[in-house]
Design a protein around this motif. Structure first.
Motif, PDB file in Angstrom:
ATOM      1  N   UNK A   1      55.611 -29.546  -7.534  1.00 26.81           N
ATOM      2  CA  UNK A   1      55.986 -28.393  -8.294  1.00 26.81           C
ATOM      3  C   UNK A   1      56.604 -27.495  -7.553  1.00 26.81           C
ATOM      4  N   UNK A   2      57.748 -27.043  -8.001  1.00 35.01           N
ATOM      5  CA  UNK A   2      58.756 -26.313  -7.469  1.00 35.01           C
ATOM      6  C   UNK A   2      58.796 -24.949  -8.316  1.00 35.01           C
ATOM      7  N   UNK A   3      59.056 -23.880  -7.341  1.00 36.69           N
ATOM      8  CA  UNK A   3      59.238 -22.420  -8.170  1.00 36.69           C
ATOM      9  C   UNK A   3      60.034 -22.060  -7.211  1.00 36.69           C
ATOM     10  N   UNK A   4      61.039 -20.974  -7.911  1.00 36.74           N
ATOM     11  CA  UNK A   4      62.143 -20.200  -7.288  1.00 36.74           C
ATOM     12  C   UNK A   4      62.088 -18.817  -7.538  1.00 36.74           C
TER      13      UNK A   4
ATOM     14  N   UNK B   1      56.494 -24.587  -2.944  1.00 37.29           N
ATOM     15  CA  UNK B   1      56.526 -26.272  -3.490  1.00 37.29           C
ATOM     16  C   UNK B   1      55.151 -26.413  -3.127  1.00 37.29           C
ATOM     17  N   UNK B   2      54.588 -27.168  -4.070  1.00 37.29           N
ATOM     18  CA  UNK B   2      53.139 -27.570  -4.017  1.00 37.29           C
ATOM     19  C   UNK B   2      53.332 -29.210  -4.254  1.00 37.29           C
ATOM     20  N   UNK B   3      52.779 -29.924  -3.264  1.00 37.40           N
ATOM     21  CA  UNK B   3      52.622 -31.617  -3.461  1.00 37.40           C
ATOM     22  C   UNK B   3      51.668 -31.836  -4.493  1.00 37.40           C
ATOM     23  N   UNK B   4      51.680 -32.444  -5.596  1.00 32.58           N
ATOM     24  CA  UNK B   4      50.545 -32.808  -6.315  1.00 32.58           C
ATOM     25  C   UNK B   4      50.482 -34.429  -6.666  1.00 32.58           C
ATOM     26  N   UNK B   5      51.204 -35.063  -5.871  1.00 29.13           N
ATOM     27  CA  UNK B   5      51.192 -36.745  -6.115  1.00 29.13           C
ATOM     28  C   UNK B   5      50.308 -37.201  -4.882  1.00 29.13           C
ATOM     29  N   UNK B   6      49.837 -38.401  -5.426  1.00 28.63           N
ATOM     30  CA  UNK B   6      48.905 -39.268  -4.325  1.00 28.63           C
ATOM     31  C   UNK B   6      49.889 -39.698  -2.935  1.00 28.63           C
ATOM     32  N   UNK B   7      51.237 -39.982  -3.251  1.00 29.65           N
ATOM     33  CA  UNK B   7      52.127 -40.074  -2.084  1.00 29.65           C
ATOM     34  C   UNK B   7      52.648 -39.064  -1.297  1.00 29.65           C
ATOM     35  N   UNK B   8      52.462 -38.790  -0.088  1.00 25.21           N
ATOM     36  CA  UNK B   8      53.155 -37.585   0.691  1.00 25.21           C
ATOM     37  C   UNK B   8      54.354 -37.442   0.286  1.00 25.21           C
ATOM     38  N   UNK B   9      54.912 -36.339   0.247  1.00 24.83           N
ATOM     39  CA  UNK B   9      56.188 -36.124   0.038  1.00 24.83           C
ATOM     40  C   UNK B   9      57.191 -35.556   1.290  1.00 24.83           C
TER      41      UNK B   9
END
Length: 206
Positions: free
Chosen positions: A81-84, A101-109
């Motif tokens: 989730x990206x915010x500017x 940015x916040x990581x919301x997926x099971x896979x690391x980004x």
């Protein structure tokens, strides 16, 4: 083929099967009515209906399996989730550009870089430097982890130059991109940020 296209194809096949089934039933009953032999045609027609229902059930099973596979693919992929936004920071409290940015997926980004892109341009602008207070790149973001990328002071002039030299002076469709090893996540420039850029350009000219 994407899940969206697969869904369209399956729905189209289901509609065609239902239409053909309705046509077959109509022809069967029309023939039986004309010949006065309703019973002789009714039971074979019901048998055909059963076969068609089994076919539709098979299509539904394929539809369900593809849906489950697509959901599993999404669960195993990166999601950020990206915010500017515009922020202010002591001691001068001047407006600054920051990407959150916040990581919301099971896979690391695995986030590698930031860039600015416009549909009016054939090249992107790489955001080379970040403020010392910012999170550092590259960065690996497991589920639930966040990062804040504070852009350096004066980057507005570089963005304005990018727009002038590579975007035909058009600010429309500008977006910030967070680039990972597997893809890119972006967010458009808001009206407030575009106003901030224009004001920075006007202040520099004056």
């Amino acid at each position: 083929m994407s899940w969206h296209n697969q869904k369209k194809i399956l729905l189209a096949v289901a509609v065609i099967l239902i239409a053909l089934l309705s046509f077959a039933i109509g022809v069967s009953f029309g023939t039986s009515y004309d010949n006065g032999s309703l019973i002789n045609v009714l039971f074979p027609a019901l048998g055909v209906v059963g076969n068609w229902i089994a076919g539709i059930g098979a299509i539904a099973a394929v539809f369900t399996s593809l849906w489950l596979a697509d959901n599993q693919r999404k669960l195993n992929s990166e999601e950020i989730d990206v915010k500017f936004n515009l922020v202010v920071s002591p001691p001068d409290m001047t407006s600054r550009l920051m990407v959150s940015a916040v990581s919301k997926g099971n896979r690391p980004a695995n986030v590698k870089s930031l860039s600015i892109y416009s549909a009016n341009s054939t090249v992107a602008m790489w955001v080379k430097d970040l403020d010392p207070q910012s999170s550092h790149l590259p960065i690996v973001m497991p589920y639930g982890h966040d990062a804040s990328f504070l852009l350096v002071r004066g980057i507005e002039s570089y963005i304005n130059s990018y727009v002038k030299e590579h975007c035909d002076g058009k600010y429309s469709s500008l977006r910030i991109q967070l680039n990972t090893t597997l893809g890119s996540f972006f967010v458009p420039f808001s009206s407030e940020i575009l106003k901030h850029l224009r004001n920075a350009g006007a202040n520099k000219s004056s």
